[in-house]
Design a protein around this motif. Sequence first.
Motif, PDB file in Angstrom:
ATOM      1  N   LEU A 234      53.302 -38.572  45.978  1.00  0.00           N
ATOM      2  CA  LEU A 234      52.995 -39.128  44.657  1.00  0.00           C
ATOM      3  C   LEU A 234      51.793 -38.420  44.042  1.00  0.00           C
ATOM      4  CD1 LEU A 234      53.438 -41.234  42.444  1.00  0.00           C
ATOM      5  CD2 LEU A 234      52.006 -42.816  43.772  1.00  0.00           C
ATOM      6  N   ALA A 235      50.761 -38.190  44.855  1.00  0.00           N
ATOM      7  CA  ALA A 235      49.569 -37.510  44.340  1.00  0.00           C
ATOM      8  C   ALA A 235      49.900 -36.095  43.877  1.00  0.00           C
ATOM      9  CB  ALA A 235      48.483 -37.478  45.411  1.00  0.00           C
ATOM     10  N   THR A 236      50.765 -35.422  44.608  1.00  0.00           N
ATOM     11  CA  THR A 236      51.164 -34.064  44.230  1.00  0.00           C
ATOM     12  C   THR A 236      51.906 -34.062  42.895  1.00  0.00           C
ATOM     13  OG1 THR A 236      51.307 -33.407  46.563  1.00  0.00           O
ATOM     14  CG2 THR A 236      52.488 -32.040  44.959  1.00  0.00           C
ATOM     15  N   SER A 237      52.816 -35.001  42.736  1.00  0.00           N
ATOM     16  CA  SER A 237      53.589 -35.052  41.485  1.00  0.00           C
ATOM     17  C   SER A 237      52.709 -35.426  40.294  1.00  0.00           C
ATOM     18  CB  SER A 237      54.738 -36.055  41.620  1.00  0.00           C
ATOM     19  OG  SER A 237      54.254 -37.376  41.746  1.00  0.00           O
ATOM     20  N   LEU A 238      51.667 -36.231  40.552  1.00  0.00           N
ATOM     21  CA  LEU A 238      50.766 -36.645  39.472  1.00  0.00           C
ATOM     22  C   LEU A 238      49.644 -35.651  39.216  1.00  0.00           C
ATOM     23  CD1 LEU A 238      50.235 -40.428  40.359  1.00  0.00           C
ATOM     24  CD2 LEU A 238      51.420 -39.549  38.341  1.00  0.00           C
ATOM     25  N   GLY A 239      49.371 -34.790  40.206  1.00  0.00           N
ATOM     26  CA  GLY A 239      48.169 -33.974  40.133  1.00  0.00           C
ATOM     27  C   GLY A 239      46.931 -34.835  40.269  1.00  0.00           C
ATOM     28  N   ALA A 240      47.001 -35.818  41.181  1.00  0.00           N
ATOM     29  CA  ALA A 240      45.940 -36.816  41.305  1.00  0.00           C
ATOM     30  C   ALA A 240      45.171 -36.635  42.612  1.00  0.00           C
ATOM     31  CB  ALA A 240      46.536 -38.224  41.275  1.00  0.00           C
ATOM     32  N   PRO A 241      43.847 -36.761  42.564  1.00  0.00           N
ATOM     33  CA  PRO A 241      43.067 -36.755  43.802  1.00  0.00           C
ATOM     34  C   PRO A 241      43.314 -38.036  44.590  1.00  0.00           C
ATOM     35  CG  PRO A 241      41.635 -37.090  41.901  1.00  0.00           C
ATOM     36  CD  PRO A 241      43.000 -36.869  41.375  1.00  0.00           C
ATOM     37  N   ILE A 242      43.054 -37.943  45.917  1.00  0.00           N
ATOM     38  CA  ILE A 242      43.152 -39.096  46.805  1.00  0.00           C
ATOM     39  C   ILE A 242      41.773 -39.381  47.388  1.00  0.00           C
ATOM     40  CG2 ILE A 242      44.106 -39.987  48.972  1.00  0.00           C
ATOM     41  CD1 ILE A 242      46.591 -38.338  48.487  1.00  0.00           C
ATOM     42  N   VAL A 243      41.360 -40.628  47.311  1.00  0.00           N
ATOM     43  CA  VAL A 243      40.148 -41.119  47.966  1.00  0.00           C
ATOM     44  C   VAL A 243      40.579 -42.216  48.921  1.00  0.00           C
ATOM     45  CG1 VAL A 243      37.965 -42.359  47.566  1.00  0.00           C
ATOM     46  CG2 VAL A 243      38.649 -40.514  46.036  1.00  0.00           C
ATOM     47  N   THR A 244      39.854 -42.415  50.002  1.00  0.00           N
ATOM     48  CA  THR A 244      40.179 -43.496  50.929  1.00  0.00           C
ATOM     49  C   THR A 244      38.999 -44.458  51.040  1.00  0.00           C
ATOM     50  OG1 THR A 244      39.316 -42.525  52.989  1.00  0.00           O
ATOM     51  CG2 THR A 244      41.511 -41.826  52.293  1.00  0.00           C
ATOM     52  N   THR A 245      39.240 -45.608  51.638  1.00  0.00           N
ATOM     53  CA  THR A 245      38.160 -46.444  52.129  1.00  0.00           C
ATOM     54  C   THR A 245      37.759 -45.914  53.506  1.00  0.00           C
ATOM     55  OG1 THR A 245      39.609 -47.981  53.296  1.00  0.00           O
ATOM     56  CG2 THR A 245      39.173 -48.434  50.954  1.00  0.00           C
ATOM     57  N   PHE A 246      36.691 -46.460  54.098  1.00  0.00           N
ATOM     58  CA  PHE A 246      36.372 -46.063  55.471  1.00  0.00           C
ATOM     59  C   PHE A 246      37.505 -46.454  56.407  1.00  0.00           C
ATOM     60  CE2 PHE A 246      32.378 -44.417  54.494  1.00  0.00           C
ATOM     61  CZ  PHE A 246      31.729 -43.994  55.632  1.00  0.00           C
ATOM     62  N   ASN A 247      38.083 -47.641  56.205  1.00  0.00           N
ATOM     63  CA  ASN A 247      39.216 -48.053  57.035  1.00  0.00           C
ATOM     64  C   ASN A 247      40.468 -47.254  56.732  1.00  0.00           C
ATOM     65  OD1 ASN A 247      38.675 -49.972  59.023  1.00  0.00           O
ATOM     66  ND2 ASN A 247      38.465 -51.616  57.531  1.00  0.00           N
ATOM     67  N   GLY A 248      40.478 -46.545  55.612  1.00  0.00           N
ATOM     68  CA  GLY A 248      41.626 -45.724  55.260  1.00  0.00           C
ATOM     69  C   GLY A 248      41.494 -44.269  55.676  1.00  0.00           C
ATOM     70  N   ILE A 249      40.352 -43.914  56.287  1.00  0.00           N
ATOM     71  CA  ILE A 249      40.195 -42.541  56.778  1.00  0.00           C
ATOM     72  C   ILE A 249      41.321 -42.230  57.756  1.00  0.00           C
ATOM     73  CG2 ILE A 249      38.765 -41.030  58.219  1.00  0.00           C
ATOM     74  CD1 ILE A 249      36.309 -42.352  57.028  1.00  0.00           C
ATOM     75  N   SER A 250      41.980 -41.120  57.560  1.00  0.00           N
ATOM     76  CA  SER A 250      43.130 -40.606  58.327  1.00  0.00           C
ATOM     77  C   SER A 250      44.457 -41.057  57.748  1.00  0.00           C
ATOM     78  CB  SER A 250      43.065 -40.957  59.823  1.00  0.00           C
ATOM     79  OG  SER A 250      43.509 -42.287  60.075  1.00  0.00           O
ATOM     80  N   ALA A 251      44.466 -41.852  56.673  1.00  0.00           N
ATOM     81  CA  ALA A 251      45.744 -42.194  56.035  1.00  0.00           C
ATOM     82  C   ALA A 251      46.463 -40.923  55.595  1.00  0.00           C
ATOM     83  CB  ALA A 251      45.516 -43.122  54.845  1.00  0.00           C
ATOM     84  N   VAL A 252      45.690 -39.945  55.108  1.00  0.00           N
ATOM     85  CA  VAL A 252      46.190 -38.602  54.825  1.00  0.00           C
ATOM     86  C   VAL A 252      45.237 -37.626  55.511  1.00  0.00           C
ATOM     87  CG1 VAL A 252      47.288 -39.218  52.638  1.00  0.00           C
ATOM     88  CG2 VAL A 252      44.898 -38.501  52.652  1.00  0.00           C
ATOM     89  N   PRO A 253      45.688 -36.420  55.829  1.00  0.00           N
ATOM     90  CA  PRO A 253      44.797 -35.471  56.504  1.00  0.00           C
ATOM     91  C   PRO A 253      43.528 -35.215  55.691  1.00  0.00           C
ATOM     92  CG  PRO A 253      47.056 -34.706  56.613  1.00  0.00           C
ATOM     93  CD  PRO A 253      47.057 -35.887  55.691  1.00  0.00           C
ATOM     94  N   GLY A 254      42.375 -35.321  56.353  1.00  0.00           N
ATOM     95  CA  GLY A 254      41.109 -35.191  55.655  1.00  0.00           C
ATOM     96  C   GLY A 254      40.845 -33.812  55.096  1.00  0.00           C
ATOM     97  N   ASP A 255      41.553 -32.800  55.612  1.00  0.00           N
ATOM     98  CA  ASP A 255      41.357 -31.440  55.113  1.00  0.00           C
ATOM     99  C   ASP A 255      42.418 -31.043  54.085  1.00  0.00           C
ATOM    100  OD1 ASP A 255      43.461 -31.402  56.898  1.00  0.00           O
ATOM    101  OD2 ASP A 255      42.796 -29.619  57.991  1.00  0.00           O
ATOM    102  N   HIS A 256      43.252 -31.995  53.657  1.00  0.00           N
ATOM    103  CA  HIS A 256      44.260 -31.687  52.644  1.00  0.00           C
ATOM    104  C   HIS A 256      43.573 -31.427  51.304  1.00  0.00           C
ATOM    105  CE1 HIS A 256      47.691 -32.145  49.928  1.00  0.00           C
ATOM    106  NE2 HIS A 256      48.473 -31.985  50.984  1.00  0.00           N
ATOM    107  N   ASP A 257      44.145 -30.530  50.525  1.00  0.00           N
ATOM    108  CA  ASP A 257      43.524 -30.137  49.257  1.00  0.00           C
ATOM    109  C   ASP A 257      43.377 -31.307  48.283  1.00  0.00           C
ATOM    110  OD1 ASP A 257      42.556 -28.134  47.325  1.00  0.00           O
ATOM    111  OD2 ASP A 257      44.429 -28.588  46.274  1.00  0.00           O
ATOM    112  N   LEU A 258      44.232 -32.317  48.410  1.00  0.00           N
ATOM    113  CA  LEU A 258      44.166 -33.456  47.491  1.00  0.00           C
ATOM    114  C   LEU A 258      43.309 -34.597  48.024  1.00  0.00           C
ATOM    115  CD1 LEU A 258      47.845 -33.663  46.167  1.00  0.00           C
ATOM    116  CD2 LEU A 258      45.820 -32.817  44.963  1.00  0.00           C
ATOM    117  N   CYS A 259      42.749 -34.446  49.204  1.00  0.00           N
ATOM    118  CA  CYS A 259      41.917 -35.500  49.785  1.00  0.00           C
ATOM    119  C   CYS A 259      40.444 -35.231  49.461  1.00  0.00           C
ATOM    120  CB  CYS A 259      42.121 -35.573  51.303  1.00  0.00           C
ATOM    121  SG  CYS A 259      41.270 -36.970  52.068  1.00  0.00           S
ATOM    122  N   PHE A 260      39.773 -36.237  48.894  1.00  0.00           N
ATOM    123  CA  PHE A 260      38.394 -36.070  48.457  1.00  0.00           C
ATOM    124  C   PHE A 260      37.444 -37.029  49.178  1.00  0.00           C
ATOM    125  CE2 PHE A 260      40.884 -33.938  45.376  1.00  0.00           C
ATOM    126  CZ  PHE A 260      40.091 -32.908  44.890  1.00  0.00           C
ATOM    127  N   GLY A 261      37.831 -37.431  50.388  1.00  0.00           N
ATOM    128  CA  GLY A 261      36.935 -38.192  51.235  1.00  0.00           C
ATOM    129  C   GLY A 261      36.954 -39.686  50.972  1.00  0.00           C
TER     130      GLY A 261
END
Length: 560
Positions: A234-261
């Motif tokens: 979904l983020a790729t199709s939207l061109g949207a960044p992804i942020v997580t909560t601390f409990n959400g860390i690892s929901a997506v790979p932390g080194d992915h280009d769309l992951c912003f911590g």
Amino acid sequence: MTTSHAAPSKISAARAVVECLKLEGVEFIFGVPGGQTLSIMDALYDEPSIRFITTRDERAAAHMADGYGRLTGKPGVCLATTGPGATNLVTAVGGAHRDSSPVVVITCNNRRRHIGQDDNQDADHVTLFRQFTKLSRFVPDSEGIPQAVREAFRVSTTGNPGPVLLDFARDAVEGGEIAFEPIKPEYYRFNVRPVVPQASITAAAEVLAAARKPLLWLGRGAIIAKAGDPALALATSLGAPIVTTFNGISAVPGDHDLCFGPRSRFGTKVSKHLLEEADCIVAVGNSLNAASTSRWTLPLTRNIVQVDLDPAMIGRNYPVAVGLVGDATDALERLAATLRDKGSATAGARADWLATARRLREDWRAHVFADAYATAIPIKPQWVMKALGDAVDANTVVVADAGNPGVWTHMLPIRTPGAYMKPVGFGNMAFGLPAAIAAKLAQPQKDVIAVVGDGSLGMSMGDLETAVREKAPLTLLVMNDMAYGNIKQEELHFHGQRYIGVDFGDVDYSGIAKCMGGDGEKVTKPGELAAAIARGKASDRLYLIDIRIDGSENVWKDPI
């Protein structure tokens, strides 16, 4: 429909407890035995498929059960005796409850006729645990044991997972033989997740299609739902960044280009800026609680699409434009499909938004991993994260404790779903070491690295011996500032140079680990750290690295 139930047979009440646990696939019970638990312990003696892990404190047992539950998704089981045994569990069970971890807590109380009669260690366990469990139940008679155990596992794992207490009367588990019918869990546990109505999906797609600065904010619910891949799609199709909560860390790979911590009370400047600037936020398995929003002071758009399994979470803390009640994986997949049919008139604005986010992230990385930290003594916490981040791969599980060590771990690029855990909602210290032991026992093929402070280690130090005894080799990084560092920094930040009650003496923690049969070393120079971590990962024993850090790097100042 035919079933494969065996005919009822007569077994002891304590044996019925163990047989129910065996049918549930329980591998470990973490605990400290006592007089009231003796019948269950005796029944475990004859059950080789369940391994009892003796801890040095009941709190550690519950932390181990919590860590096991977070990592595997299956309920961790802990056991304690009445009174002080049970009360020692409460803090850690509270952590499992606040962070949605499946745990089954077993306590054994006094005999029914003695409860409330000033017997030794008398306590009302059900009342004590009610606030911190999904279900807190007293089991007074032997015949009710099988149903009670099955209910505990069903409640712990269905819907939003969490802990359940079973408090057995001593005479219930010490009773005579009862009729026992072995029933497999698939015949009494059905964890079918609800599906979001299509009308809600369509409404959410309308909101997102108009967004110029969309953002996804993933919480622990995204991990539980295994929604990482559809979130990325979904983020790729939207061109949207992804942020997580601390409990959400690892929901997506932390080194992915769309992951912003992650964003929490101690978030990064990047995640804070993105959340404040976004004109549409898709909050997935994220209750928007105090820890994630700096106690609800974080200004957010009213254009929130909130996805959650629990309808009570929708709009609880921030008003939402659309609520999607149901399974996150299904909801995100259908939302992405609906958006593909709509197209967007805001693609250019979104491209600019994502480019700005990437530029902010690059500036942040250059700042927090400054070259000067490579030679700074005492060692900067940022450099600890740099060295650890370089050592974390897809086979690594990171367990962070409460306090400053956990705060700094937001910099780590966790790459594997579920391979990170931290006590967030309850902030319960002493989590790191016991939870790491459980993680290593549950998945011995993984490299397990725990990051703790000297304050938290002091509350769990006895279980260094447990790690050695149970042959759970893990790497334990102790970020040692000779203080309750987070509280000391808070005192300094809010009260000038006045602080009290937070300093420790100089302790050789690696020496303590060696005395208990482990190994380790003290690190005082940043250039020594990477090699020390490599030695820890290669060791066949508990390996404690005592890192002397610069405690003046204050997390209570501006976002990192």
